[in-house]
Design a protein around this motif. Structure first.
Motif, PDB file in Angstrom:
ATOM      1  N   GLU A  30       0.828  -1.209   0.000  1.00  0.00           N
ATOM      2  CA  GLU A  30       0.000   0.000   0.000  1.00  0.00           C
ATOM      3  C   GLU A  30       0.860   1.256   0.000  1.00  0.00           C
ATOM      4  OE1 GLU A  30      -3.019   0.123  -0.710  1.00  0.00           O
ATOM      5  OE2 GLU A  30      -3.564  -1.967  -0.383  1.00  0.00           O
ATOM      6  N   HIS A  31       1.974   1.222   0.721  1.00  0.00           N
ATOM      7  CA  HIS A  31       2.832   2.405   0.832  1.00  0.00           C
ATOM      8  C   HIS A  31       3.532   2.719  -0.483  1.00  0.00           C
ATOM      9  CE1 HIS A  31       6.268   4.887   2.173  1.00  0.00           C
ATOM     10  NE2 HIS A  31       5.358   5.361   3.014  1.00  0.00           N
ATOM     11  N   THR A  32       3.891   1.720  -1.246  1.00  0.00           N
ATOM     12  CA  THR A  32       4.644   1.953  -2.481  1.00  0.00           C
ATOM     13  C   THR A  32       3.766   2.005  -3.720  1.00  0.00           C
ATOM     14  OG1 THR A  32       5.082  -0.412  -2.733  1.00  0.00           O
ATOM     15  CG2 THR A  32       6.745   0.890  -1.584  1.00  0.00           C
ATOM     16  N   TRP A  33       2.450   1.876  -3.525  1.00  0.00           N
ATOM     17  CA  TRP A  33       1.550   1.894  -4.661  1.00  0.00           C
ATOM     18  C   TRP A  33       1.640   3.228  -5.384  1.00  0.00           C
ATOM     19  CZ3 TRP A  33      -2.617   4.742  -6.371  1.00  0.00           C
ATOM     20  CH2 TRP A  33      -3.350   4.179  -7.389  1.00  0.00           C
ATOM     21  N   TYR A  34       1.684   3.169  -6.687  1.00  0.00           N
ATOM     22  CA  TYR A  34       1.687   4.372  -7.495  1.00  0.00           C
ATOM     23  C   TYR A  34       1.017   4.058  -8.819  1.00  0.00           C
ATOM     24  CZ  TYR A  34       5.413   2.220 -10.148  1.00  0.00           C
ATOM     25  OH  TYR A  34       6.136   1.366 -10.926  1.00  0.00           O
ATOM     26  N   TYR A  35       0.764   5.073  -9.588  1.00  0.00           N
ATOM     27  CA  TYR A  35       0.161   4.869 -10.901  1.00  0.00           C
ATOM     28  C   TYR A  35       1.053   5.475 -11.970  1.00  0.00           C
ATOM     29  CZ  TYR A  35      -1.243   9.743 -10.852  1.00  0.00           C
ATOM     30  OH  TYR A  35      -1.226  11.089 -10.817  1.00  0.00           O
ATOM     31  N   ASP A  36       0.853   5.040 -13.185  1.00  0.00           N
ATOM     32  CA  ASP A  36       1.583   5.553 -14.333  1.00  0.00           C
ATOM     33  C   ASP A  36       0.734   6.658 -14.948  1.00  0.00           C
ATOM     34  OD1 ASP A  36       2.806   6.103 -16.705  1.00  0.00           O
ATOM     35  OD2 ASP A  36       2.871   4.032 -17.411  1.00  0.00           O
ATOM     36  N   PRO A  37       1.148   7.919 -14.840  1.00  0.00           N
ATOM     37  CA  PRO A  37       0.324   9.018 -15.355  1.00  0.00           C
ATOM     38  C   PRO A  37       0.016   8.901 -16.851  1.00  0.00           C
ATOM     39  CG  PRO A  37       2.113   9.872 -14.018  1.00  0.00           C
ATOM     40  CD  PRO A  37       2.356   8.403 -14.193  1.00  0.00           C
ATOM     41  N   SER A  38       0.853   8.167 -17.583  1.00  0.00           N
ATOM     42  CA  SER A  38       0.595   8.044 -19.021  1.00  0.00           C
ATOM     43  C   SER A  38      -0.612   7.161 -19.315  1.00  0.00           C
ATOM     44  CB  SER A  38       1.833   7.484 -19.737  1.00  0.00           C
ATOM     45  OG  SER A  38       2.031   6.128 -19.358  1.00  0.00           O
ATOM     46  N   THR A  39      -1.086   6.427 -18.307  1.00  0.00           N
ATOM     47  CA  THR A  39      -2.214   5.521 -18.550  1.00  0.00           C
ATOM     48  C   THR A  39      -3.542   6.117 -18.116  1.00  0.00           C
ATOM     49  OG1 THR A  39      -2.022   4.482 -16.377  1.00  0.00           O
ATOM     50  CG2 THR A  39      -0.722   3.518 -18.175  1.00  0.00           C
ATOM     51  N   THR A  40      -3.546   7.340 -17.662  1.00  0.00           N
ATOM     52  CA  THR A  40      -4.780   7.935 -17.173  1.00  0.00           C
ATOM     53  C   THR A  40      -5.184   9.138 -18.017  1.00  0.00           C
ATOM     54  OG1 THR A  40      -5.910   8.600 -15.165  1.00  0.00           O
ATOM     55  CG2 THR A  40      -3.746   9.506 -15.485  1.00  0.00           C
ATOM     56  N   THR A  41      -6.465   9.399 -18.083  1.00  0.00           N
ATOM     57  CA  THR A  41      -6.991  10.518 -18.847  1.00  0.00           C
ATOM     58  C   THR A  41      -6.935  11.780 -18.013  1.00  0.00           C
ATOM     59  OG1 THR A  41      -8.503   8.976 -19.899  1.00  0.00           O
ATOM     60  CG2 THR A  41      -8.996  11.311 -20.144  1.00  0.00           C
ATOM     61  N   ARG A  42      -6.396  12.849 -18.612  1.00  0.00           N
ATOM     62  CA  ARG A  42      -6.305  14.130 -17.929  1.00  0.00           C
ATOM     63  C   ARG A  42      -6.939  15.191 -18.828  1.00  0.00           C
ATOM     64  NH1 ARG A  42      -1.787  11.599 -18.192  1.00  0.00           N
ATOM     65  NH2 ARG A  42      -0.776  13.025 -19.611  1.00  0.00           N
ATOM     66  N   ARG A  43      -8.007  15.799 -18.348  1.00  0.00           N
ATOM     67  CA  ARG A  43      -8.681  16.859 -19.098  1.00  0.00           C
ATOM     68  C   ARG A  43      -8.928  18.035 -18.160  1.00  0.00           C
ATOM     69  NH1 ARG A  43     -11.895  12.333 -20.582  1.00  0.00           N
ATOM     70  NH2 ARG A  43     -11.430  11.647 -22.687  1.00  0.00           N
ATOM     71  N   ALA A  44      -8.818  19.239 -18.712  1.00  0.00           N
ATOM     72  CA  ALA A  44      -9.098  20.425 -17.916  1.00  0.00           C
ATOM     73  C   ALA A  44     -10.547  20.393 -17.458  1.00  0.00           C
ATOM     74  CB  ALA A  44      -8.841  21.676 -18.747  1.00  0.00           C
ATOM     75  N   GLY A  45     -10.765  20.742 -16.213  1.00  0.00           N
ATOM     76  CA  GLY A  45     -12.107  20.808 -15.677  1.00  0.00           C
ATOM     77  C   GLY A  45     -12.696  19.476 -15.266  1.00  0.00           C
ATOM     78  N   GLU A  46     -11.915  18.385 -15.339  1.00  0.00           N
ATOM     79  CA  GLU A  46     -12.376  17.062 -14.930  1.00  0.00           C
ATOM     80  C   GLU A  46     -11.357  16.455 -13.970  1.00  0.00           C
ATOM     81  OE1 GLU A  46     -13.102  14.356 -18.126  1.00  0.00           O
ATOM     82  OE2 GLU A  46     -14.319  15.786 -19.248  1.00  0.00           O
ATOM     83  N   ALA A  47     -11.853  15.699 -13.008  1.00  0.00           N
ATOM     84  CA  ALA A  47     -10.938  14.977 -12.109  1.00  0.00           C
ATOM     85  C   ALA A  47     -10.175  13.933 -12.933  1.00  0.00           C
ATOM     86  CB  ALA A  47     -11.731  14.286 -11.008  1.00  0.00           C
ATOM     87  N   ILE A  48      -8.966  13.641 -12.530  1.00  0.00           N
ATOM     88  CA  ILE A  48      -8.163  12.614 -13.202  1.00  0.00           C
ATOM     89  C   ILE A  48      -8.922  11.296 -13.184  1.00  0.00           C
ATOM     90  CG2 ILE A  48      -6.066  11.215 -13.009  1.00  0.00           C
ATOM     91  CD1 ILE A  48      -4.602  13.683 -12.097  1.00  0.00           C
ATOM     92  N   SER A  49      -8.941  10.620 -14.324  1.00  0.00           N
ATOM     93  CA  SER A  49      -9.613   9.327 -14.421  1.00  0.00           C
ATOM     94  C   SER A  49      -8.780   8.258 -13.724  1.00  0.00           C
ATOM     95  CB  SER A  49      -9.807   8.955 -15.887  1.00  0.00           C
ATOM     96  OG  SER A  49     -10.217   7.608 -16.001  1.00  0.00           O
ATOM     97  N   LEU A  50      -9.430   7.459 -12.904  1.00  0.00           N
ATOM     98  CA  LEU A  50      -8.766   6.348 -12.242  1.00  0.00           C
ATOM     99  C   LEU A  50      -9.203   5.016 -12.823  1.00  0.00           C
ATOM    100  CD1 LEU A  50      -8.914   7.557  -8.533  1.00  0.00           C
ATOM    101  CD2 LEU A  50      -7.031   7.767 -10.151  1.00  0.00           C
ATOM    102  N   ASP A  51      -9.866   5.041 -13.979  1.00  0.00           N
ATOM    103  CA  ASP A  51     -10.324   3.807 -14.618  1.00  0.00           C
ATOM    104  C   ASP A  51      -9.171   2.840 -14.812  1.00  0.00           C
ATOM    105  OD1 ASP A  51     -12.812   4.877 -14.709  1.00  0.00           O
ATOM    106  OD2 ASP A  51     -12.706   5.489 -16.813  1.00  0.00           O
ATOM    107  N   GLY A  52      -9.346   1.625 -14.338  1.00  0.00           N
ATOM    108  CA  GLY A  52      -8.324   0.608 -14.478  1.00  0.00           C
ATOM    109  C   GLY A  52      -7.187   0.706 -13.482  1.00  0.00           C
ATOM    110  N   ILE A  53      -7.203   1.736 -12.628  1.00  0.00           N
ATOM    111  CA  ILE A  53      -6.123   1.915 -11.661  1.00  0.00           C
ATOM    112  C   ILE A  53      -6.549   1.415 -10.297  1.00  0.00           C
ATOM    113  CG2 ILE A  53      -4.670   3.612 -10.508  1.00  0.00           C
ATOM    114  CD1 ILE A  53      -4.871   5.315 -13.046  1.00  0.00           C
ATOM    115  N   VAL A  54      -7.711   1.812  -9.853  1.00  0.00           N
ATOM    116  CA  VAL A  54      -8.179   1.387  -8.534  1.00  0.00           C
ATOM    117  C   VAL A  54      -9.480   0.626  -8.665  1.00  0.00           C
ATOM    118  CG1 VAL A  54      -7.034   3.152  -7.211  1.00  0.00           C
ATOM    119  CG2 VAL A  54      -9.292   3.620  -8.123  1.00  0.00           C
TER     120      VAL A  54
END
Length: 172
Positions: A148-172
């Motif tokens: 749990e402490h070392t868990w991280y995500y790869d930002p290249s695999t997530t959708t980032r759009r202005a005005g929207e929260a970062i997508s966590l689909d497939g991450i959590v």
């Protein structure tokens, strides 16, 4: 919880989520025995906020200390740390703030299980816990915490759009 308000607990949890660190590991005594070393540290440069953290800790009856952060560059402000590092105080703090944590809730919950296991191990004659570091259950709980402490995500695999929260689909 004495006179600490729910709003202050939520604020404290936010400070730990954003500016804090929940950590543990095994250390070794001079006699070679291993023991669990735990810490909840909040670092910052605003002395008023760090004072408020300490004030909440005082009212909760926690054992904590203040220290200066290393100032690696001349243009950096001197920072402060407020740290809880005793197992009992860390356990109490984590149980209080865990329901309010958003980013570090799984880390806190796994460390609660580790500390509770250590506290369940009978003490030796001198009051210290028997050698729990080699118990299979302890090792598994510590491994779960480390995951749990070392868990991280790869930002290249997530959708980032202005005005929207970062997508966590497939991450959590």
């Amino acid at each position: 919880m004495s006179d600490v308000t729910e709003a202050e607990i939520g604020w404290l949890a936010g400070m730990i989520d954003g500016e804090g660190n929940i950590s543990c590991g095994l250390r070794q005594n001079d006699n070679g025995a291993k023991y669990l070393d735990v810490k909840v540290r909040i670092s910052g440069t605003d002395i008023r906020m760090m004072h408020h953290v300490g004030s909440i800790y005082e009212r909760l009856g926690l054992v904590f200390f203040n220290s200066l952060m290393n100032k690696n560059k001349a243009e950096w402000k001197t920072g402060l740390n407020v740290e809880v590092s005793r197992q009992g105080s860390t356990l109490k703090l984590l149980k209080i703030i865990a329901p309010y944590l958003k980013g570090k809730n799984l880390v806190a919950e796994s460390l609660i299980r580790v500390i509770e296991y250590v506290k369940s191990v009978p003490a030796a004659g001198n009051g210290t816990r028997r050698d729990y570091a080699e118990h299979p259950e302890f090792k598994q709980l510590l491994a779960d915490y480390m995951y749990e402490h070392t868990w991280y995500y790869d930002p290249s695999t997530t959708t980032r759009r202005a005005g929207e929260a970062i997508s966590l689909d497939g991450i959590v």
